[in-house]
Enzyme design. Structure first.
Site, short mmCIF file in Angstrom:
data_model
loop_
_atom_site.label_atom_id
_atom_site.label_comp_id
_atom_site.label_asym_id
_atom_site.label_seq_id
_atom_site.Cartn_x
_atom_site.Cartn_y
_atom_site.Cartn_z
N GLY A 86 106.40 -44.50 -76.97
CA GLY A 86 107.43 -43.47 -76.79
C GLY A 86 107.15 -42.20 -77.55
O GLY A 86 107.95 -41.29 -77.58
N CYS A 87 105.98 -42.14 -78.18
CA CYS A 87 105.62 -40.93 -78.91
C CYS A 87 104.60 -40.18 -78.05
O CYS A 87 103.65 -40.79 -77.53
CB CYS A 87 105.01 -41.31 -80.25
SG CYS A 87 104.72 -39.89 -81.30
#
Lengths: 407, 139
Positions: B50-51
């Site tokens: 999710g980064c």
């Protein structure tokens, strides 16, 4: 006769450009991702839902006829914009769907084992992946023409690929990452001379000036409405009549059929054959309004303005320590892709964002190109006719300040 | 120093920056101060999902305390994640679990990050907390 072009005046037509962001005037430099919309387009969308909304095709009441007429008129507007016939204009969701349509309909029906599809190293994933999918389904393969260090197609290498009897050549008119304007007419002529079917990804060219598909003589041309000052979710596939006529449907559903029985279905002629289901009527209408707006501008003056912005950004950014501009082709649209030594492009974009400047950082859906450049991502500022020299100054000053923070 | 005192100290250091550029410069300096992770730890197991940049958090558990080290190809990402790693390192699993990093919003770190980058930061906290919970279960 168009009014004299003045960026400071035309930008007033775009409500969002008056917005402040983080207490600073928004500087929108992500136009290659999506363009902003003039008020006439925004109003046309709202007006359609207020005044005209009803479904197209087979309506037997006045409101539906009005919606149908507006939808048909937009197809004519698009056709006229590209110098094509309305029957050659298929409304789709965007460039991606247009290219998938060509691959899955024309490509799947015509390709066979051992056939080759040629693309280039600078393509967006939307002009690579659909061809890979159809290649897997048919036993064909995809080959990419390399680019040189300036970001131009290696014409000798492309010629060699074209001489190997590929079935399809699909390439971008303008690179979304590098800004390179390909000599598309020359390349199409070369491919056509060798009997290769040509597909042009025009997503980045339509927002920068007029396109004449008859003069280009390509077989297919695709573009997205949202990059050309129109709404999201609408796009266009132009296909030569003889090509579209021989293509099987892409999707099945309402509005694309002639007659349906449980045993068999027959289909209507293009373009409706490729527009299954309720189309994006309001999107098409918005796109028509956007193209009319665009065509009322002085394209020559607009292009000169964009080139001046490109020159200003190139000179300003190149002077910054450790900054490299990717894509230095002599024929370039107003896109500057850059990286700075030891600074991640996402960090550059975050600093710029804190100053109200919107750029894009990432691989720009061009991973093979990034590999060629030896980068995983770049920062990209992309300009439209409504951008101003003051905005370029702010970009350069803030990138400079960002670099200072890292040193 | 308790974890709350460490948090307050970080807040005191970050609050004076009114200019986001100065705050980012501070975060970048923090990133530079943290040594790079060995390549053997830059693996999918420690990669934060999710980064949008590549970010690894390498956790360790020694003598009843959690330790975290961050590395990233992007300095703001590494610096911000390192602030959290510093806060939650040398702390018991209970202390790690018990304190949410709300101070990042208070000191203006999160409001100058794009939603994508904020999501990454949320994932960092989740990963740090999940590791502490694992340590607690295995104690």
């Amino acid at each position: 006769m168009p009014a004299p072009f003045d960026a400071a005046t035309v930008r007033r037509d775009f409500p969002i450009l008056g917005k402040t962001f983080r207490d600073k005037a928004l500087v929108y430099l992500d136009n290659a991702s999506t363009s902003q919309k003039p008020a006439v387009v925004i109003d046309a969308i709202a007006d359609f839902y207020r005044e005209t909304n009803s479904n197209v095709h087979r309506g037997v009441y006045a409101l539906a006829e009005e919606a149908e007429a507006a939808y048909d008129q937009s197809r004519k507007t698009v056709a006229s914009h590209l110098n094509a016939a309305p029957e050659e204009i298929v409304f789709v969701r965007g460039t991606t769907e247009a290219l998938n349509l060509v691959a899955q309909s024309y490509g799947r029906a015509s390709l066979g084992s051992g056939d080759v599809i040629v693309v280039t190293e600078m393509e967006h994933h939307a002009n690579i992946v659909p061809w890979q999918l159809v290649a897997e389904q048919t036993g064909a393969s995809v080959k990419a023409a390399p680019i040189d260090d300036l970001g131009s197609i290696d014409r000798n290498a492309l010629s060699q690929l074209l001489e190997q009897d590929p079935k399809i050549l699909s390439l971008c008119h303008i690179s979304n990452s590098l800004g390179t304007i390909n000599p598309i007419a020359e390349i199409i002529a070369e491919a056509k001379g060798l009997g290769v079917v040509t597909v042009v990804d025009g997503a980045q060219s339509v927002p920068h000036g007029p396109v004449d598909v008859k003069a280009l003589d390509c077989d297919f041309f695709a573009f997205s409405g949202h990059k050309a000052f129109g709404p999201m979710g609408i796009g266009v596939l132009y296909g030569k009549q003889d090509k579209l006529a021989q293509m099987p449907p892409y999707q099945g559903g309402g509005d694309m059929i002639d007659e349906v029985t449980i045993a068999k279905t027959t289909f209507v002629a293009p373009p409706q054959r490729f527009e299954a289901g309720t189309p994006n009527v309001v999107g098409a209408i918005g796109l028509g309004v956007a193209l009319n707006y665009f065509n009322a501008l002085d394209h020559e003056a607009m292009a000169a303005h964009e080139q001046a912005l490109l020159e200003q950004a190139t000179v300003g950014l190149s002077a910054l320590p450790g900054l490299i501009i990717h894509g230095q082709s002599t024929d370039k649209a107003a896109v500057v892709s850059f990286s700075v030594e030891d600074i991640h492009p996402h960090d550059i974009a975050t600093f710029l964002d804190a100053d109200g400047i919107a750029i894009r950082a990432g691989h720009h859906c061009c991973q093979p190109l990034m590999t060629r450049l030896g980068e995983t991502s770049t920062a990209r500022a992309s300009f439209a006719f409504y951008n101003l020299p003051e905005e370029v100054d702010r970009l350069v000053a803030t990138v400079s300040r960002t670099i200072d923070c890292f040193r | 120093m308790s974890i709350e005192q460490k948090r307050d100290q970080l807040v005191d250091e970050l609050i004076p920056f009114e200019d986001p550029f100065e705050r980012f410069a501070y975060v970048i300096d923090r990133a530079k101060a943290v040594p790079p992770l060995d390549d053997e730890y830059k693996i999918d197991t420690f990669l934060i999902k999710g980064c949008i940049s590549q970010l690894w958090i390498f956790p360790q558990f020694k003598d009843g305390q959690c330790h975290y080290q961050a590395d990233s190809d992007a300095a703001i990402t590494k610096g911000t994640a390192s602030l959290l790693c510093e806060l939650y390192s040398d702390e018991t699993p209970e202390a790690v679990i018990g304190l949410e990093p709300d101070f990042l919003a208070e000191v203006g770190i999160t409001q100058h990050l794009s939603p994508n980058r904020r999501n990454g930061l949320t994932s960092v906290r989740q990963q740090i907390k999940a590791y502490a919970e694992l340590c607690l279960r295995n104690q």
